[in-house]
Design an enzyme around this catalytic site. Structure first.
Site: not given
Ligand SMILES: CC(C)(COP(=O)([O-])OP(=O)([O-])OC[C@H]1O[C@@H](n2cnc3c(N)ncnc32)[C@H](O)[C@@H]1OP(=O)([O-])[O-])[C@@H](O)C(=O)NCCC(=O)NCCSC(=O)C[C@@](C)(O)CC(=O)[O-]
Ligand SMILES: NC(=O)C1=CN([C@@H]2O[C@H](COP(=O)(O)OP(=O)(O)OC[C@H]3O[C@@H](n4cnc5c(N)ncnc54)[C@H](O)[C@@H]3O)[C@@H](O)[C@H]2O)C=CC1
Length: 439
Positions: A85, A280, A296
């Site tokens: 997005e 969202k 996940d």
């Molecule tokens: C879009 C901006 C950031 C523009 O904002 P702006 O003020 O026009 O940006 P700017 O050109 O003045 O730049 C300021 C800074 O913004 C960043 N920035 C600016 N442009 C870029 C770019 N091209 N690439 C990377 N970073 C960028 C960057 O950090 C930059 O600093 P700099 O890097 O220059 O030091 C602002 O209008 C904004 O934050 N809008 C909100 C956008 C948003 O929330 N999008 C999500 C999708 S909409 C949605 O799905 C969610 C929603 C909205 O429905 C959730 C809700 O309802 O609560």
């Molecule tokens: N309902 C759900 O969310 C389900 C998710 N999954 C999938 O399972 C995966 C994740 O499962 P995991 O058991 O986390 O992964 P995994 O089984 O691949 O690895 C975890 C294992 O790493 C080992 N380990 C090594 N260093 C560790 C540390 N510092 N701390 C903890 N464990 C350490 C342990 O044996 C641990 O069980 C994801 O890919 C997910 O999509 C699978 C079944 C159901």
């Protein structure tokens, strides 16, 4: 094609692609070529990706973006974000930069407990079941020792197991409700292995338990599975500053801005239609980090939204308030994340993202992710309550609109210049392109 395909899984990758291309596309050669153009030229790398899932035919790209300047608990982080997005990464980056000059994000892990359940049916005397459970409870721990040994050495393991009576929800329905500490792993496999052993221990012991009648001995295990609802695996992120310090471009009146912002959050707290969109926006940031770090995202999404509805009505995950001239904005999220296991060490780009974050522990990753969620929410609300969301979002989305048309580099330049001064909308861009082409 409108018929079942038998034995698809047994075909080779090339045969699968051919079948798909020939049966679903007019130009089969072009479809086949497109699918193959997304293969990696490094055959070993391609094979690795093919083996992540089943019936693989190609790779599906998501862009990987970077949000720099995340100051979290006094330390700068450069955050990888994988999302499709436009404006999400820019918004996170902008909010991170804004808060870095106002003290940054403060984050705390409130809990890390995970949950798993053995769901079973038992027809009989409840007191007898409780007495049986109390007697066999130590066996659940001893009979899982081979599974839990290493996790215990890391400081994790099974925390507790309870018998839960759920017969008010469904006749004869009971649970073993178990809690776990899984340290740096998300824990699905560890928890599920423990649960399946609990189920076996439960069934075997019930059959041999003298206190049960013959019917009671036949308790029936329906399933054993972890829960993705983790209300005690919680991380908190917070920002605050003096209201006057909120002043910036488009925030000429910080008092009014803070007031409007708090009202916007209150609306999300009381109105589910708004809360879903509000959350969202938070998940725009959270999911991007979750995907980039190989976690996940379905599990995270399911758990977060269940948490948002925990009080009976779906509500905002964030809170804002003004107190004694200080603006406070915070968020609490259930995030069962892992930094080991799953794809974390297998997917080269995921590994790169962990490296970029300094190879965090699971608790550190929870905190970074929550900070990104809060930043994203701040950016969206800032836009919504000042310029409106479309200005910034469409500015970022402009390229996607242009890319739907055949335009030269020179035309692209003219479009970009024009829309620096004019509002971006799909139809305005189309009109302007048509105008360029007709001249
Ligand atoms: C879009 C901006 C950031 C523009 O904002 P702006 O003020 O026009 O940006 P700017 O050109 O003045 O730049 C300021 C800074 O913004 C960043 N920035 C600016 N442009 C870029 C770019 N091209 N690439 C990377 N970073 C960028 C960057 O950090 C930059 O600093 P700099 O890097 O220059 O030091 C602002 O209008 C904004 O934050 N809008 C909100 C956008 C948003 O929330 N999008 C999500 C999708 S909409 C949605 O799905 C969610 C929603 C909205 O429905 C959730 C809700 O309802 O609560
Ligand atoms: N309902 C759900 O969310 C389900 C998710 N999954 C999938 O399972 C995966 C994740 O499962 P995991 O058991 O986390 O992964 P995994 O089984 O691949 O690895 C975890 C294992 O790493 C080992 N380990 C090594 N260093 C560790 C540390 N510092 N701390 C903890 N464990 C350490 C342990 O044996 C641990 O069980 C994801 O890919 C997910 O999509 C699978 C079944 C159901």
């Amino acid at each position: 094609m409108n018929e079942a395909i038998s034995g698809f899984s047994k075909l080779s990758k090339a045969e699968k692609i051919r079948l798909i291309a020939r049966n679903y596309f007019k130009d089969a050669d072009a479809a086949e070529a497109l699918v193959k153009s997304y293969w990696n030229s490094d055959e070993k790398l391609q094979q690795l990706h093919d083996e992540f899932i089943e019936n693989t035919i190609s790779n599906f790209y998501l862009p990987l973006g970077i949000a720099p300047n995340f100051l979290i608990n006094g330390r700068y982080h450069t955050v990888p974000m994988a999302t499709e997005e436009s404006s999400v990464v820019a918004a996170a980056a902008k909010a991170a930069k804004f808060w870095a000059s106002r003290g940054g994000f403060r984050t705390t892990v409130i809990g890390t407990e995970k949950i798993g359940q053995v769901h079973f049916l038992y027809t009989g005397d409840k007191d007898k079941l409780q007495a049986f459970f109390d007697k066999v409870k130590p066996d659940f721990f001893t009979e899982t020792q081979s599974i839990t040994k290493n996790m215990q050495q890391r400081g994790g393991g099974i925390l507790d197991i309870e018998l839960r009576d759920k017969t008010q929800l469904m006749p004869d329905y009971y649970q073993l409700h178990a809690t776990f500490e899984t340290k740096d792993s998300m824990g699905a496999n560890f928890i599920n292995s423990c649960l399946e052993q609990f189920a076996l221990t439960l069934k075997t012991n019930a059959l041999q338990y003298d206190g049960f009648s013959e019917t009671e001995k036949e308790l029936k295990v329906v399933m054993s599975i972890l829960s993705n609802y983790v209300p005690h695996c919680i991380v908190r992120a917070e920002v605050s500053c003096a209201v006057a310090d909120l002043r910036e471009k488009n925030i000429e009146n910080p008092e009014l801005f803070a007031e409007n912002f708090v009202q916007a959050v209150r609306i999300a707290a009381v109105e589910p239609f708004r809360a879903v969109t509000h959350n969202k926006g938070i998940m725009n940031g959270v999911d991007s980090v979750v995907v980039a770090t190989g976690n996940d995202f379905r599990a995270i999404e399911a758990g977060v939204h269940a948490y948002a509805a925990r009080k009976g009505s779906y509500t905002s995950l964030s809170e804002a308030r003004i107190e004694d001239g200080i603006f406070y904005f915070s968020l609490e999220l259930p995030l069962a994340l892992g930094t080991v296991g799953g794809l974390t060490t297998l997917h080269p780009l995921v590994k790169f993202c962990h490296g970029l974050l300094g190879n965090p522990s699971a608790q550190e990753l929870m905190q970074i992710t929550a900070a990104v969620g809060l930043a994203q929410n701040f950016a969206a609300l800032r836009s919504l309550t000042t310029t409106g969301i479309q200005q910034g979002h469409m500015k970022m989305h402009l390229n996607n609109i242009i890319n739907q048309f055949e335009v030269s580099a020179e035309e692209r330049e003219l479009i970009a210049t024009h829309f620096q001064q004019h509002a971006v909308s799909h139809s305005a861009v189309v009109d302007f392109i048509n105008h360029l082409k007709s001249n």
